[in-house]
Design an enzyme around this catalytic site. Structure first.
Site, PDB file in Angstrom:
ATOM      1  N   ARG A   1       0.848  -1.199   0.000  1.00  0.00           N
ATOM      2  CA  ARG A   1       0.000   0.000   0.000  1.00  0.00           C
ATOM      3  C   ARG A   1       0.881   1.246   0.000  1.00  0.00           C
ATOM      4  O   ARG A   1       1.961   1.262   0.605  1.00  0.00           O
ATOM      5  CB  ARG A   1      -0.845  -0.030   1.275  1.00  0.00           C
ATOM      6  CG  ARG A   1      -1.831   1.105   1.441  1.00  0.00           C
ATOM      7  CD  ARG A   1      -3.029   0.938   0.577  1.00  0.00           C
ATOM      8  NE  ARG A   1      -4.144   1.781   0.991  1.00  0.00           N
ATOM      9  CZ  ARG A   1      -5.134   2.108   0.156  1.00  0.00           C
ATOM     10  NH1 ARG A   1      -5.154   1.671  -1.094  1.00  0.00           N
ATOM     11  NH2 ARG A   1      -6.136   2.844   0.589  1.00  0.00           N
TER      12      ARG A   1
ATOM     13  N   THR B   1      -9.384   0.436  -9.878  1.00  0.00           N
ATOM     14  CA  THR B   1      -8.570  -0.536  -9.190  1.00  0.00           C
ATOM     15  C   THR B   1      -8.691  -1.755 -10.070  1.00  0.00           C
ATOM     16  O   THR B   1      -9.614  -1.826 -10.879  1.00  0.00           O
ATOM     17  CB  THR B   1      -9.203  -0.804  -7.808  1.00  0.00           C
ATOM     18  OG1 THR B   1      -9.175   0.411  -7.067  1.00  0.00           O
ATOM     19  CG2 THR B   1      -8.478  -1.883  -7.024  1.00  0.00           C
TER      20      THR B   1
ATOM     21  N   THR C   1      -4.050  -0.671  -7.206  1.00  0.00           N
ATOM     22  CA  THR C   1      -4.878   0.493  -7.524  1.00  0.00           C
ATOM     23  C   THR C   1      -4.078   1.774  -7.667  1.00  0.00           C
ATOM     24  O   THR C   1      -2.971   1.895  -7.126  1.00  0.00           O
ATOM     25  CB  THR C   1      -5.929   0.698  -6.396  1.00  0.00           C
ATOM     26  OG1 THR C   1      -6.825   1.743  -6.755  1.00  0.00           O
ATOM     27  CG2 THR C   1      -5.269   1.057  -5.065  1.00  0.00           C
TER      28      THR C   1
ATOM     29  N   ASP D   1      -7.834   8.358   0.265  1.00  0.00           N
ATOM     30  CA  ASP D   1      -8.484   7.353   1.110  1.00  0.00           C
ATOM     31  C   ASP D   1      -8.388   7.668   2.609  1.00  0.00           C
ATOM     32  O   ASP D   1      -9.016   7.004   3.427  1.00  0.00           O
ATOM     33  CB  ASP D   1      -7.890   5.957   0.846  1.00  0.00           C
ATOM     34  CG  ASP D   1      -8.494   5.305  -0.400  1.00  0.00           C
ATOM     35  OD1 ASP D   1      -9.488   5.838  -0.925  1.00  0.00           O
ATOM     36  OD2 ASP D   1      -7.976   4.268  -0.832  1.00  0.00           O
TER      37      ASP D   1
ATOM     38  N   SER E   1      -7.816   0.835   3.310  1.00  0.00           N
ATOM     39  CA  SER E   1      -8.246   0.379   1.978  1.00  0.00           C
ATOM     40  C   SER E   1      -9.417  -0.575   2.099  1.00  0.00           C
ATOM     41  O   SER E   1      -9.572  -1.251   3.114  1.00  0.00           O
ATOM     42  CB  SER E   1      -7.082  -0.340   1.297  1.00  0.00           C
ATOM     43  OG  SER E   1      -7.514  -0.964   0.108  1.00  0.00           O
TER      44      SER E   1
ATOM     45  N   GLY F   1     -13.984   0.447  -4.904  1.00  0.00           N
ATOM     46  CA  GLY F   1     -14.025   1.252  -3.679  1.00  0.00           C
ATOM     47  C   GLY F   1     -14.631   0.435  -2.547  1.00  0.00           C
ATOM     48  O   GLY F   1     -14.372  -0.757  -2.412  1.00  0.00           O
TER      49      GLY F   1
HETATM   50  O1  DON Z   1      -7.954   1.086  -1.559  1.00  0.00           O
HETATM   51  C1  DON Z   1      -9.116   1.390  -1.739  1.00  0.00           C
HETATM   52  O2  DON Z   1     -10.034   0.943  -1.057  1.00  0.00           O
HETATM   53  C2  DON Z   1      -9.493   2.314  -2.864  1.00  0.00           C
HETATM   54  N1  DON Z   1      -8.393   3.200  -3.189  1.00  0.00           N
HETATM   55  C3  DON Z   1      -9.929   1.509  -4.027  1.00  0.00           C
HETATM   56  C4  DON Z   1     -10.481   2.376  -5.118  1.00  0.00           C
HETATM   57  C5  DON Z   1     -11.278   1.605  -6.095  1.00  0.00           C
HETATM   58  O3  DON Z   1     -11.507   0.429  -5.961  1.00  0.00           O
HETATM   59  C6  DON Z   1     -11.845   2.334  -7.221  1.00  0.00           C
HETATM   60  N2  DON Z   1     -12.220   1.373  -8.223  1.00  0.00           N
HETATM   61  N3  DON Z   1     -13.073   0.906  -8.711  1.00  0.00           N
END
Ligand code: DON
Length: 580
Positions: free
Chosen positions: A106, A382, A400, A424, A453, A475
């Site tokens: 990360r 992502t 991501t 985030d 995350s 997300g």
């Molecule tokens: O780490 C996370 O939870 C977010 N940065 C993920 C973002 C994400 O999945 C957007 N995509 N569809």
């Protein structure tokens, strides 16, 4: 032992791992499609060329980790929406000898970051800063994470795994419709930054269209440097210098010292049991592992197996479990290096039983009953891929840039997009709104912290053998998507293709609404509304794309399934060893 999860492929010659297996498989000899069954392992992934690069690595004798490294580098070229060198992620590894690892790569906040990172002079949240450009960039973790995965578990030379990506960047890729659509949608924002525009737009500012060839020379050069110099080339070498110079020019906190200090963290896998299966999950700073484990544990005594599938009652209870897990997520989860995260307590019956007792099987509860409100999920991007090799080693990798094409910023000379992952973090201490943001302490921005995350890579084993590999983007909805698929396969014994195809839902505690994919039938929606849920169609047409693999432990046959909500691909080595 659970039921046979995978039908055997058509009769074929046994593919013994002989010296011939090391011969490179040309793309023409690889097998693939939206689904593929194979005795020699497979890759399920969002993009065909990357999937085939991974399958070719398996075909020439590489293991699942070798293939994962090659796929991850390839996606940085073929799927710049989310495939990356400038972002971060989580890689879950389960080896056939029983060893497991949770590689946390990360992004990390630069040391000069504090919780005012995204506040303007009046103390209001500056959404522009969160979404675009320099200030939201966390120290990228991808290159260090892939190098670490390879160092621990890889078998083929590292440079050979980077080379296919480098070649694609140098020779160019034919732009596929999905990338063309993404570039068209984000052309204006990419145009804010000269190096991003130079890479992804024509000189007149128009985006590349489907069928055109996209050559990424700077990216090829970065990949060559990484192939030759490993992580040092990125964190201490020319690439680091270019990133740091761009950040300094813009007055952003990330500097060369932050890059040099970056380390991936290899954590113990979070393991829980359900219905005789072992669920292998990512611990914090992923919130997905803990939330999935909580949801499954909250639901266990309701014995939903008797429902036989995702009936309205099962969906209602699933939403109730989800509501509670997301409330805990907001209150308790964050970077475990920065503050004590009570994972064991959150998964203990002493905590779960009283929470479960508040679930009414007949009636939706209200999210206000469970702590302060929390932010809405956001859109792409992502990406997740799943890999199993012939020996039964497995990789679940989700990585991501945070938003699609990250913060839209390429540092000049580097050729890759940088993340806006610091978005985030909770933007404002103490400020939580019913439909907006969250301000609890464990996930406030601070130098050296990793933002919380939702990414939820997951591997399921039975009797020590891998039976399922899954994960998704989306997300916060990631947690709902992955939990739903795992629950479908483990609790209802649903075959993987049907579990993936099934209409998805998400209840993230706040907003207090049960959101569903458009494909959810009208009768089920009405039944859920009758339970008292606020039932709403999801804002996006689909929820996640979960490229997954099921494996029959008895035969070793895998079934790789690309989620056809997007242009995914499942690829496998040729069944028969090619003649020399
Ligand atoms: O780490 C996370 O939870 C977010 N940065 C993920 C973002 C994400 O999945 C957007 N995509 N569809």
């Amino acid at each position: 032992m659970g039921p046979a999860l995978v039908a055997a492929p058509a009769p074929q010659a046994a593919a013994a791992p002989t010296a011939e297996a090391a011969a490179p498989a040309t793309q023409a000899t690889l097998r693939g499609g939206r689904e593929v069954t194979s005795r020699r392992g497979a890759v399920a992934c969002v993009e065909r060329r990357a999937a085939e690069i991974g399958a070719a690595v398996l075909a020439r004798g590489g293991n699942a980790i070798d293939a994962a490294v090659a796929v991850a580098f390839a996606l940085a070229v073929t799927y710049p929406e989310a495939g990356n060198l400038g972002g971060g992620g989580f890689m879950l590894v389960a080896l056939s000898d029983g060893r497991t690892a949770a590689i946390d790569y990360r992004e990390t906040a630069p040391r000069r970051v504090d919780e005012a990172l995204f506040l303007d002079a009046r103390g209001a949240v500056d959404q522009e800063r969160r979404a675009f450009g320099h200030h939201a960039v966390g120290v990228p973790g991808t290159v260090a994470g892939l190098v670490e995965a390879h160092r621990r578990f890889g078998t083929l030379p590292f440079a050979a795994l980077v080379e296919p990506a480098q070649r694609l960047a140098e020779e160019g890729i034919v732009v596929q419709p999905a990338l063309a659509a993404g570039l068209a949608e984000h052309a204006r924002d990419l145009a804010r930054f000269p190096a991003s525009a130079a890479q992804f737009l024509h000189a007149d500012g128009t985006p590349y269209e489907a069928g055109e060839r996209l050559v990424q020379r700077d990216l090829a050069q970065s990949l060559r440097a990484i192939a030759e110099g490993g992580a040092a080339a990125f964190y201490d070498g020319a690439i680091a210098t270019l990133i740091a110079a761009e950040m300094e020019r813009a007055g952003a906190p990330l500097d060369a010292r932050d890059l040099a200090a970056y380390r991936p963290i290899v954590r113990d896998v979070l393991t829980v049991r359900h219905r005789g299966a072992e669920l292998l999950l990512m611990p914090p700073p992923s919130s997905g592992g803990v939330a999935l484990a909580q949801m499954v544990a909250l639901l266990a005594p309701f014995d939903l197996r008797r429902e036989g599938g995702f009936t309205p009652r099962a969906r209602h209870l699933f939403a109730e479990a989800s509501r509670r897990a997301f409330a805990d997520r907001a209150s308790w989860l964050g970077d475990p290096e920065a503050s004590a995260i009570p994972v064991a307590r959150l998964l203990d019956e002493s905590h779960l039983a009283p929470l479960r007792a508040t679930i009414d099987p007949q009636r939706a509860s209200r999210s206000d009953a469970f702590g302060p409100p929390l932010a809405e999920p956001r859109g792409s991007s992502t990406t997740h891929f799943s890999i199993v090799d012939a020996a039964g080693n497995a990789v679940a990798n989700t990585y991501t840039l945070e938003e699609r094409f990250g913060g839209k910023l390429v540092a000049p000379g580097t050729g890759f997009l940088l993340n806006n992952e610091l978005q985030d973090f909770n933007p404002q201490r103490g400020v939580t709104t019913r439909d907006g943001q969250i301000g609890t302490e464990p996930n406030l921005a601070r130098g050296g912290r990793r933002p919380l995350s939702s990414m939820t890579p997951c591997i399921v084993r039975r009797d020590g053998a891998v039976v399922l590999v899954t994960g998704s983007p989306g997300g916060r909805t990631i947690i709902s998507t992955v939990t739903q698929i795992v629950f479908d396969v483990v609790e209802f014994e649903t075959p993987l293709p049907q579990a993936i195809a099934r209409p998805r839902q998400h209840h993230g505690w706040f907003p207090d609404a049960l959101r569903h994919e458009a494909a959810l039938d009208e009768a089920t929606r009405a039944a859920l509304a009758a339970y008292g849920h606020v039932v709403e169609p999801a804002k996006q047409r689909w929820q996640g794309d979960a490229h997954s693999i099921a494996r029959d432990p008895a035969s070793g046959v895998v079934q790789a399934v690309a989620d056809d909500r997007v242009e995914g691909w499942a690829a496998a080595p040729p069944d028969e060893v090619p003649p020399r």
